[in-house]
Scaffold this motif. Structure first.
Motif, short mmCIF file in Angstrom:
data_model
loop_
_atom_site.label_atom_id
_atom_site.label_comp_id
_atom_site.label_asym_id
_atom_site.label_seq_id
_atom_site.Cartn_x
_atom_site.Cartn_y
_atom_site.Cartn_z
N VAL A 1 115.29 67.55 112.65
CA VAL A 1 116.45 68.11 113.35
C VAL A 1 117.67 68.11 112.44
N ALA A 2 117.90 67.01 111.71
CA ALA A 2 119.06 66.92 110.82
C ALA A 2 118.97 67.96 109.70
N MET A 3 117.77 68.15 109.13
CA MET A 3 117.62 69.15 108.07
C MET A 3 117.84 70.56 108.60
N GLY A 4 117.35 70.82 109.82
CA GLY A 4 117.59 72.12 110.41
C GLY A 4 119.07 72.39 110.63
N ALA A 5 119.80 71.35 111.02
CA ALA A 5 121.24 71.50 111.24
C ALA A 5 121.98 71.77 109.93
N VAL A 6 121.60 71.06 108.87
CA VAL A 6 122.31 71.17 107.59
C VAL A 6 121.91 72.44 106.84
N LEU A 7 120.60 72.71 106.78
CA LEU A 7 120.11 73.79 105.92
C LEU A 7 119.99 75.13 106.63
N LEU A 8 119.67 75.11 107.91
CA LEU A 8 119.49 76.36 108.66
C LEU A 8 120.59 76.60 109.67
N HIS A 9 121.53 75.66 109.74
CA HIS A 9 122.65 75.77 110.68
C HIS A 9 122.18 75.88 112.12
N GLU A 10 121.08 75.18 112.41
CA GLU A 10 120.58 75.10 113.78
C GLU A 10 121.30 73.94 114.48
N ARG A 11 122.08 74.26 115.47
CA ARG A 11 122.90 73.24 116.12
C ARG A 11 122.07 72.46 117.13
N PRO A 12 121.95 71.14 116.95
CA PRO A 12 121.25 70.33 117.96
C PRO A 12 122.01 70.39 119.29
N ASP A 13 121.26 70.44 120.40
CA ASP A 13 121.93 70.41 121.68
C ASP A 13 122.29 68.97 122.04
N ARG A 14 122.91 68.79 123.18
CA ARG A 14 123.42 67.45 123.54
C ARG A 14 122.28 66.46 123.72
N TRP A 15 121.11 66.94 124.15
CA TRP A 15 119.98 66.04 124.34
C TRP A 15 119.42 65.56 123.00
N GLN A 16 119.35 66.45 122.05
CA GLN A 16 118.89 66.04 120.72
C GLN A 16 119.88 65.08 120.07
N LYS A 17 121.16 65.32 120.27
CA LYS A 17 122.17 64.39 119.74
C LYS A 17 122.02 63.01 120.40
N ALA A 18 121.76 63.01 121.71
CA ALA A 18 121.55 61.74 122.40
C ALA A 18 120.31 61.05 121.84
N GLY A 19 119.26 61.82 121.55
CA GLY A 19 118.05 61.25 120.96
C GLY A 19 118.30 60.65 119.60
N LEU A 20 119.12 61.32 118.78
CA LEU A 20 119.45 60.78 117.47
C LEU A 20 120.20 59.45 117.59
N ALA A 21 121.14 59.39 118.53
CA ALA A 21 121.89 58.16 118.73
C ALA A 21 120.98 57.05 119.26
N LEU A 22 120.13 57.39 120.20
CA LEU A 22 119.20 56.40 120.76
C LEU A 22 118.21 55.94 119.69
N GLY A 23 117.79 56.86 118.84
CA GLY A 23 116.89 56.50 117.75
C GLY A 23 117.53 55.52 116.78
N ALA A 24 118.83 55.73 116.51
CA ALA A 24 119.54 54.80 115.63
C ALA A 24 119.59 53.40 116.22
N LEU A 25 119.81 53.32 117.53
CA LEU A 25 119.81 52.01 118.20
C LEU A 25 118.42 51.37 118.13
N ALA A 26 117.40 52.19 118.34
CA ALA A 26 116.02 51.66 118.30
C ALA A 26 115.70 51.10 116.92
N VAL A 27 116.05 51.85 115.88
CA VAL A 27 115.79 51.40 114.51
C VAL A 27 116.51 50.09 114.23
N THR A 28 117.78 50.02 114.66
CA THR A 28 118.55 48.80 114.43
C THR A 28 117.90 47.60 115.11
#
Length: 276
Positions: A244-271
Motif C-alpha cells: 500500500v505504501a509503495m502504491g501511494a508513493v510510486l503510483l500515487h494511489e491514495r489509501p482510503d481511511r480504512w487502509q490508513k487505519a490498518g497501517l496505524a493498527l499494524g504499527a501498534l501490533a508490530v510494537t
C-alpha cells in the motif's frame, strides 16, 4: 532477531507483491507467477550450491509441501482478482496466511506473553484493513470468499511447512518449495496457454520480483529459527502495508481511511510484538 527477520520478510514480500502486481496489470498473471518462480529456483539454487548443506528427507518433504501451498495460494488469489473480487479475496488471503500458522502454533504448544498476544490480536484486523481494496470491487462475494480462503490456506501452508522444516538442511527446504511451485505453476501455464507479450524490460522486472519473493521466503524461514511460528508468520503477513505504501508513493494511489487505519493498527501490533 526473529522479529527483525519477520519484518524484513514482510518488507521483501511487500516489494515483490507490488512489482508482480504492477506487472500483472500489463501481462497475464500466469506468466508473471511462473517466470517469477523460475527466477526463484535459479537464485535459491545458486545459494544452495554455495552453501552445500546435506539435506534431510523430512526437510525436503516439508519444503516441497510449502511449494504446494505457494502455488495454491497464488492461483487462488489471482483467480479472485481476475473475477473482480479483490475486496473480498485479498483480505481473506492475507488474514488466512497469518491465522493458519497461528492456529498450528497454538496446537504445537506455542505460548506468547500477554503483550505479544495483544499484538497478534491487533495484527489480524490490521492485515484485513491494509489489504482490502480502496473501493468495493464488483463480483460474487461468495466466490471471492472461496478464493480468498483457498489462497489464505495455501500461503498459510507455505509458512507452516517452512516453519516445520527445521534448520539442519540449510536452504534446501526453500529450494524444494520453489521447484514444486514452479512445476505446478508451469503446468497451469501450459494448460491455460496465455498469450506471451512480455518484452525484455518487463521480463527483467518479473524475474526481479521472483528473486525478491524467494528472498522473502528465506527471511521468513530464518525467522522461524529464532522465534515462534506465530510471531514470524503474523509479522510477515503485515506485508500488505508495504505494498500500500509503495502504491501511494510510486503510483500515487491514495489509501482510503480504512487502509490508513490498518497501517496505524499494524504499527501498534508490530510494537507490541517486538517489545515482548
Amino acid at each position: 532477531m526473529g522479529a527483525l527477520l519477520g519484518l524484513a520478510a514482510a518488507l521483501a514480500y511487500g516489494v515483490s507483491d507490488y512489482v508482480a502486481g504492477v506487472a500483472s496489470r500489463r501481462h497475464h498473471f500466469l506468466w508473471v507467477s511462473f517466470l517469477g518462480t523460475v527466477a526463484a529456483v535459479v537464485g535459491c539454487g545458486a545459494a544452495v550450491a554455495v552453501e552445500r548443506p546435506d539435506p534431510a528427507t523430512a526437510a525436503l518433504a516439508w519444503g516441497a509441501l510449502s511449494g504446494v501451498g505457494s502455488a495454491v495460494g497464488t492461483l487462488g488469489l489471482y483467480r479472485g482478482y481476475g473475477h473482480g473480487e479483490m475486496a473480498v479475496a485479498g483480505p481473506l488471503s492475507a488474514v488466512g496466511a497469518a491465522a493458519f500458522p497461528a492456529v498450528v502454533g497454538a496446537a504445537l504448544g506455542e505460548r506468547l506473553p500477554a503483550l505479544g498476544l495483544v499484538g497478534v490480536v491487533l495484527a489480524f484486523p490490521a492485515i484485513w484493513l491494509m489489504s482490502r481494496a480502496p473501493q468495493e470491487a464488483t463480483g460474487s462475494t461468495r466466490s471471492g470468499t472461496v478464493d480468498g480462503l483457498v489462497s489464505g490456506a495455501g500461503f498459510g501452508l507455505l509458512f507452516v511447512a517452512l516453519g516445520q522444516a527445521g534448520d539442519g538442511s540449510g536452504l534446501w527446504p526453500v529450494l524444494a518449495g520453489a521447484v514444486v511451485s514452479a512445476t505446478l505453476l508451469g503446468l497451469s501455464t501450459a494448460v491455460r496457454r496465455p498469450p506471451w507479450d512480455l518484452d525484455a524490460r518487463w521480463l527483467g522486472i518479473v524475474l526481479a520480483a521472483g528473486l525478491i519473493s524467494v528472498t522473502a521466503n528465506v527471511l521468513f524461514f530464518l525467522a522461524t529459527h529464532y522465534s515462534l511460528l506465530t510471531v514470524a508468520a503474523v509479522l510477515t503477513s503485515l506485508y500488505p502495508g508495504v505494498t500500500v505504501a509503495m502504491g501511494a508513493v510510486l503510483l500515487h494511489e491514495r489509501p482510503d481511511r480504512w487502509q490508513k487505519a490498518g497501517l496505524a493498527l499494524g504499527a501498534l501490533a508490530v510494537t507490541a510484538i517486538v517489545v515482548t
